[in-house]
Design a protein around this motif. Structure first.
Motif, short mmCIF file in Angstrom:
data_model
loop_
_atom_site.label_atom_id
_atom_site.label_comp_id
_atom_site.label_asym_id
_atom_site.label_seq_id
_atom_site.Cartn_x
_atom_site.Cartn_y
_atom_site.Cartn_z
N GLY A 1 -15.81 -20.53 -22.99
CA GLY A 1 -15.78 -21.09 -24.34
C GLY A 1 -14.41 -21.47 -24.85
O GLY A 1 -14.30 -22.02 -25.94
N GLU A 2 -13.35 -21.21 -24.10
CA GLU A 2 -11.99 -21.54 -24.53
C GLU A 2 -11.52 -22.82 -23.86
O GLU A 2 -11.62 -22.95 -22.63
N ASP A 3 -10.99 -23.74 -24.64
CA ASP A 3 -10.46 -24.99 -24.12
C ASP A 3 -9.27 -24.68 -23.22
O ASP A 3 -8.27 -24.12 -23.67
N CYS A 4 -9.34 -25.05 -21.96
CA CYS A 4 -8.28 -24.71 -21.01
C CYS A 4 -6.97 -25.40 -21.35
O CYS A 4 -5.90 -24.89 -21.01
N ARG A 5 -7.01 -26.53 -22.04
CA ARG A 5 -5.76 -27.21 -22.40
C ARG A 5 -4.95 -26.38 -23.39
O ARG A 5 -3.74 -26.55 -23.49
N THR B 1 -19.29 -19.61 -12.53
CA THR B 1 -20.33 -20.64 -12.54
C THR B 1 -19.82 -21.85 -13.30
O THR B 1 -19.30 -21.71 -14.41
N LEU B 2 -19.94 -23.02 -12.70
CA LEU B 2 -19.60 -24.27 -13.38
C LEU B 2 -20.88 -24.87 -13.93
O LEU B 2 -21.88 -25.00 -13.21
N LEU B 3 -20.86 -25.23 -15.19
CA LEU B 3 -21.98 -25.93 -15.82
C LEU B 3 -21.67 -27.41 -15.78
O LEU B 3 -20.65 -27.86 -16.30
N TYR C 1 -13.78 -25.96 -20.34
CA TYR C 1 -13.78 -24.72 -21.11
C TYR C 1 -14.08 -23.55 -20.17
O TYR C 1 -15.00 -23.63 -19.37
N VAL C 2 -13.28 -22.51 -20.29
CA VAL C 2 -13.50 -21.28 -19.53
C VAL C 2 -13.94 -20.22 -20.52
O VAL C 2 -13.18 -19.86 -21.43
N GLU D 1 -17.82 -18.42 -16.97
CA GLU D 1 -18.64 -19.62 -17.10
C GLU D 1 -17.71 -20.76 -17.47
O GLU D 1 -16.97 -20.67 -18.46
N ILE D 2 -17.71 -21.80 -16.65
CA ILE D 2 -16.81 -22.93 -16.84
C ILE D 2 -17.64 -24.17 -17.17
O ILE D 2 -18.51 -24.54 -16.40
N GLN D 3 -17.35 -24.76 -18.32
CA GLN D 3 -18.06 -25.96 -18.73
C GLN D 3 -17.16 -27.17 -18.50
O GLN D 3 -15.99 -27.16 -18.87
#
Length: 91
Positions: free
Chosen positions: A63-67, A3-5, A60-61, A81-83
């Motif tokens: 809660g973790e920063d994807c960078r 899910t993308l937020l 964020y995937v 959950e992807i923000q």
């Protein structure tokens, strides 16, 4: 399904939706490829013409920063959950 937020500032590019469910998983790149196919205007706000994440957008995937966890190769589990959070500037 991941899910993308979607924040308010990007919802117009997602048809007004606050949450988008995608079938792709495995990597952030796969998810964003599906976003490109289904919501191209939204994808253009997240990735640049070269396909890399725009520098002013944080993703964020779970809660973790994807960078910090692999960039576009960040693992995306099936129930992730992807923000998407664009940077805000001003003075």
């Amino acid at each position: 399904m991941p899910t993308l937020l979607i924040p308010g500032v990007l919802r117009a590019e997602a048809g007004g939706a606050a949450r988008l469910e995608v079938t792709a998983h495995g990597s952030l790149a796969a998810v964003l490829d599906e976003v490109r196919d289904r919501w191209p205007r939204l994808e253009r706000r997240i990735r640049d013409e070269g396909g890399t994440l725009r520098r002013y957008v944080n993703v964020y995937v779970d809660g973790e920063d994807c960078r910090r966890s692999g960039g576009l190769e960040t693992a995306v589990p099936a129930a992730a959950e992807i923000q998407v959070i664009p940077s805000v500037a001003g003075g």
